[in-house]
Design an enzyme around this catalytic site. Structure first.
Site, mmCIF file in Angstrom:
data_model
loop_
_atom_site.group_PDB
_atom_site.id
_atom_site.type_symbol
_atom_site.label_atom_id
_atom_site.label_comp_id
_atom_site.label_asym_id
_atom_site.label_seq_id
_atom_site.Cartn_x
_atom_site.Cartn_y
_atom_site.Cartn_z
ATOM 1 C CG ASN A 150 -0.355 -0.022 2.507
ATOM 2 O OD1 ASN A 150 0.690 -0.640 2.713
ATOM 3 N ND2 ASN A 150 -0.940 0.671 3.441
ATOM 4 N N GLY A 226 1.997 -6.078 7.218
ATOM 5 C CA GLY A 226 1.088 -6.689 6.258
ATOM 6 C C GLY A 226 -0.180 -7.119 6.954
ATOM 7 C CB THR A 230 0.593 -12.452 6.194
ATOM 8 O OG1 THR A 230 -0.376 -12.352 5.169
ATOM 9 C CG2 THR A 230 1.899 -12.923 5.600
ATOM 10 C CB CYS A 282 -2.523 0.152 8.107
ATOM 11 S SG CYS A 282 -1.115 1.218 8.397
ATOM 12 C CD GLU A 461 7.581 -0.873 11.878
ATOM 13 O OE1 GLU A 461 6.713 -0.163 11.336
ATOM 14 O OE2 GLU A 461 8.259 -1.716 11.257
HETATM 15 P P1 NAD Z 1 0.068 -9.389 3.019
HETATM 16 O O1 NAD Z 1 0.101 -9.899 4.414
HETATM 17 O O2 NAD Z 1 -0.667 -10.142 2.004
HETATM 18 O O3 NAD Z 1 1.551 -9.225 2.441
HETATM 19 C C1 NAD Z 1 2.537 -8.460 3.102
HETATM 20 C C2 NAD Z 1 3.900 -9.021 2.730
HETATM 21 O O4 NAD Z 1 4.014 -10.332 3.272
HETATM 22 C C3 NAD Z 1 4.128 -9.150 1.234
HETATM 23 O O5 NAD Z 1 5.470 -8.840 0.930
HETATM 24 C C4 NAD Z 1 3.839 -10.623 0.988
HETATM 25 O O6 NAD Z 1 4.471 -11.142 -0.137
HETATM 26 C C5 NAD Z 1 4.402 -11.239 2.258
HETATM 27 N N1 NAD Z 1 3.861 -12.567 2.581
HETATM 28 C C6 NAD Z 1 2.694 -13.120 2.182
HETATM 29 N N2 NAD Z 1 2.577 -14.384 2.664
HETATM 30 C C7 NAD Z 1 3.703 -14.609 3.394
HETATM 31 C C8 NAD Z 1 4.169 -15.717 4.148
HETATM 32 N N3 NAD Z 1 3.470 -16.843 4.240
HETATM 33 N N4 NAD Z 1 5.340 -15.606 4.789
HETATM 34 C C9 NAD Z 1 6.055 -14.460 4.740
HETATM 35 N N5 NAD Z 1 5.679 -13.387 4.011
HETATM 36 C C10 NAD Z 1 4.512 -13.455 3.358
HETATM 37 O O7 NAD Z 1 -0.442 -7.891 3.141
HETATM 38 P P2 NAD Z 1 -0.734 -6.895 1.944
HETATM 39 O O8 NAD Z 1 -2.019 -7.318 1.296
HETATM 40 O O9 NAD Z 1 0.488 -6.735 1.114
HETATM 41 O O10 NAD Z 1 -0.951 -5.519 2.726
HETATM 42 C C11 NAD Z 1 -2.168 -5.108 3.238
HETATM 43 C C12 NAD Z 1 -2.230 -5.366 4.724
HETATM 44 O O11 NAD Z 1 -1.143 -4.702 5.373
HETATM 45 C C13 NAD Z 1 -3.471 -4.801 5.364
HETATM 46 O O12 NAD Z 1 -3.973 -5.733 6.279
HETATM 47 C C14 NAD Z 1 -2.977 -3.557 6.083
HETATM 48 O O13 NAD Z 1 -3.744 -3.164 7.181
HETATM 49 C C15 NAD Z 1 -1.617 -4.003 6.500
HETATM 50 N N6 NAD Z 1 -0.765 -2.858 6.784
HETATM 51 C C16 NAD Z 1 -0.427 -2.605 8.083
HETATM 52 C C17 NAD Z 1 0.357 -1.507 8.400
HETATM 53 C C18 NAD Z 1 0.759 -1.209 9.812
HETATM 54 O O14 NAD Z 1 1.673 -0.412 10.010
HETATM 55 N N7 NAD Z 1 0.136 -1.809 10.815
HETATM 56 C C19 NAD Z 1 0.815 -0.679 7.371
HETATM 57 C C20 NAD Z 1 0.438 -0.979 6.062
HETATM 58 C C21 NAD Z 1 -0.334 -2.070 5.776
#
Ligand code: NAD
Length: 481
Positions: A150, A226, A230, A282, A461
């Site tokens: 994002n 993420g 995950t 997020c 963080e």
């Molecule tokens: P995601 O969990 O699908 O992916 C995030 C990252 O994890 C990607 O690089 C992906 O390839 C990797 N990943 C996926 N499966 C994995 C596994 N089994 N093992 C290790 N890595 C793996 O998330 P997304 O769809 O890319 O992002 C959206 C999500 O991120 C939303 O839920 C959002 O709220 C969250 N987010 C949180 C923050 C925060 O600071 N709390 C900030 C931005 C986004």
């Protein structure tokens, strides 16, 4: 075709298996490049390079580490236009947003930690006449950094900057959905003179590359941002290996509007906290609770403004709203809009995919959407949608709105609009979340703790806390009597 390569041991290299994934432009739906479909062999090479580089980098005087990082930050700024355009093409976000938020923040992250490490100190504990304790803070070794799509370069640098500043070497994986600016960063890291192996970037799928990073026994810490699901998978693997874990996960943040607030300021900011980056931040506030005396006024004004919000070509500098990041994400958002209707919601604005014309005909665009008439605890109001979809709901008392606001499993951020100082403090204290904004939103001081409670994550963080994460404290006790 934009061909992305891995960055391992100071070089831009193809994946060992020579397999590639298509990279899509969300505004057209078309493939415009490819990225490595790396696997555990690439992660192994990257980790070996990081292990090899660790002793020298961790012993490089912090002054010198900082100087290289400052050069990297300067290079990001010098390439602002190209990086902003790359982020917009890769992610679908308006280039105007990437120019003022994503890319400047990436440079700021690196500069913040390059200078931060110069001021980082450890503690001493004096035991009167008996002994003195001092605490060493050594870099933890090789750190694994995994980031989402994002805010691609913004969140990628938010992780690697404190790790590098602390003296760790890094194996990092950007999202496969938005790999382009991380690739461009690897080119800039070479230009900045970052020694080989200090930062390694492996592109590819989460269950392959991300899992290989999580499972690698020589990677001592995982910093992940993420989705919550995950995060759970990562924790299941990393916890029994006793890895340090920082998990920044999903959110479903409340935006609470009291009748005494500065209405115009609240409305302007609520437009942003609802729809900025197509609602894919997020920290966005998709659950809007409005005190009953101003509910109808708010509803009318908010719906009118939202209907005026024009969706456009992300690379047009006047566009305020672009495409969502991927086709599957668009489907997920549309599914939630359908669910909201099934749950009894009324769509007041938007609610549909937008079919654009010309080269954008296949693009993944969704109208900014407002839904009313749902209960606070239905699925639409408790599950993360992460798109341009918000719900609005009236409330009568402080107690009632706190019950609504705290009714999800998430607890990342909350926003409160009121002129009543005592109430602002009261509500802030009672919200279950890691961050509360009063009369503002997304106002960030990088020194403050950043992170969530409950299903929104573990750890914080920001500031010195991120350097604490990438270092291990060791207490040394010296008897003096
Ligand atoms: P995601 O969990 O699908 O992916 C995030 C990252 O994890 C990607 O690089 C992906 O390839 C990797 N990943 C996926 N499966 C994995 C596994 N089994 N093992 C290790 N890595 C793996 O998330 P997304 O769809 O890319 O992002 C959206 C999500 O991120 C939303 O839920 C959002 O709220 C969250 N987010 C949180 C923050 C925060 O600071 N709390 C900030 C931005 C986004």
């Amino acid at each position: 075709m934009e061909m992305i390569r891995n960055y391992i041991n100071g070089e831009l290299v193809p994946p060992v298996g020579e397999q590639y994934l298509d990279n899509h432009n969300p505004a057209t739906g078309k493939v415009y490049g490819q990225l490595p479909d790396s696997d555990e062999r690439d992660v192994k090479q990257a980790t070996e390079a990081a292990l090899h580089a660790f002793p020298a980098w961790s012993k490089t005087p912090r002054n010198d580490r900082a100087r290289i990082m400052m050069r990297l930050a300067d290079l990001i700024e010098q390439n602002l236009d190209a990086l902003a355009m790359a982020e917009s093409i890769d992610n679908g976000k308006p280039v105007s947003l990437a120019r003022v938020v994503d890319i400047p923040r990436a440079a700021a992250n690196i500069r913040f930690y390059a200078t931060g490490i110069m001021h980082y100190a450890s503690e001493a504990h004096n035991m009167e006449d008996t002994a003195i304790n001092y605490t060493l803070r050594d870099p933890i070794g090789v750190a694994g950094c995994i980031s989402p799509w994002n805010l691609p370069l913004y969140l990628f640098t938010w992780k690697i900057a404190p790790a590098l500043a602390a003296g760790c070497t890094v194996v990092a994986k950007p999202s496969e959905i938005t790999p382009l600016t991380a690739f461009k960063l690897s080119e800039l890291a070479i230009e900045a003179g970052l020694p080989a192996g200090v930062l390694n970037i492996v592109h590819g799928l989460g269950p392959k590359v991300g899992a290989a990073i999580t499972e690698h026994p020589e990677i001592s810490a995982i910093s992940f941002t993420g989705g919550t699901a995950t995060g759970k998978t990562i924790a299941r693997i990393a916890a029994p290996m006793f890895k340090k874990l920082s998990l920044e996960l999903g959110g479903k943040n409340p935006n609470i509007v009291f009748a005494d607030c500065d209405f115009d300021e609240m409305l302007t900011t609520t437009m942003r906290s609802s729809f900025a980056n197509q609602g894919q931040i997020c920290l966005c506030g998709p659950r809007i609770f409005v005190e009953r005396p101003v509910y109808e006024k708010f509803k009318t004004a908010f719906v009118e403004k939202t209907k005026q919000l024009k969706i456009g070509h992300p690379q047009d500098k006047n566009t305020k709203m672009g495409a969502v990041a991927s086709e599957s994400h668009m489907e997920k958002i549309l599914h939630y809009i359908a669910l909201a209707k099934e749950e009894g919601g009324t769509v007041l604005a938007g609610g549909h995919r937008v079919h654009m014309e010309g080269e954008l005909a296949g693009g993944w665009f969704i109208e900014p959407t407002i839904i009313e008439g749902l209960s606070y605890d239905c699925r639409t109001n408790t599950e993360e949608i992460f798109g341009p979809v918000v719900t609005i709901m009236p409330f009568d008392t402080e107690e009632e709105v706190l019950k609504y606001a705290n009714a999800t499993s998430y607890g990342l951020a909350g926003t409160v609009w009121t002129r009543d100082l005592k109430r602002a403090h009261r509500v802030a204290h009672q919200l279950h979340s890691g961050i509360v904004w009063i009369n503002c939103w997304l106002l960030r001081d990088l020194r403050t703790p950043f992170g969530g409670v409950k299903a929104s994550g573990v750890g914080r963080e920001g500031g010195f806390q991120a350097i604490d994460f990438f270092t291990e404290p060791k207490n040394v006790c010296i008897r003096i009597a």
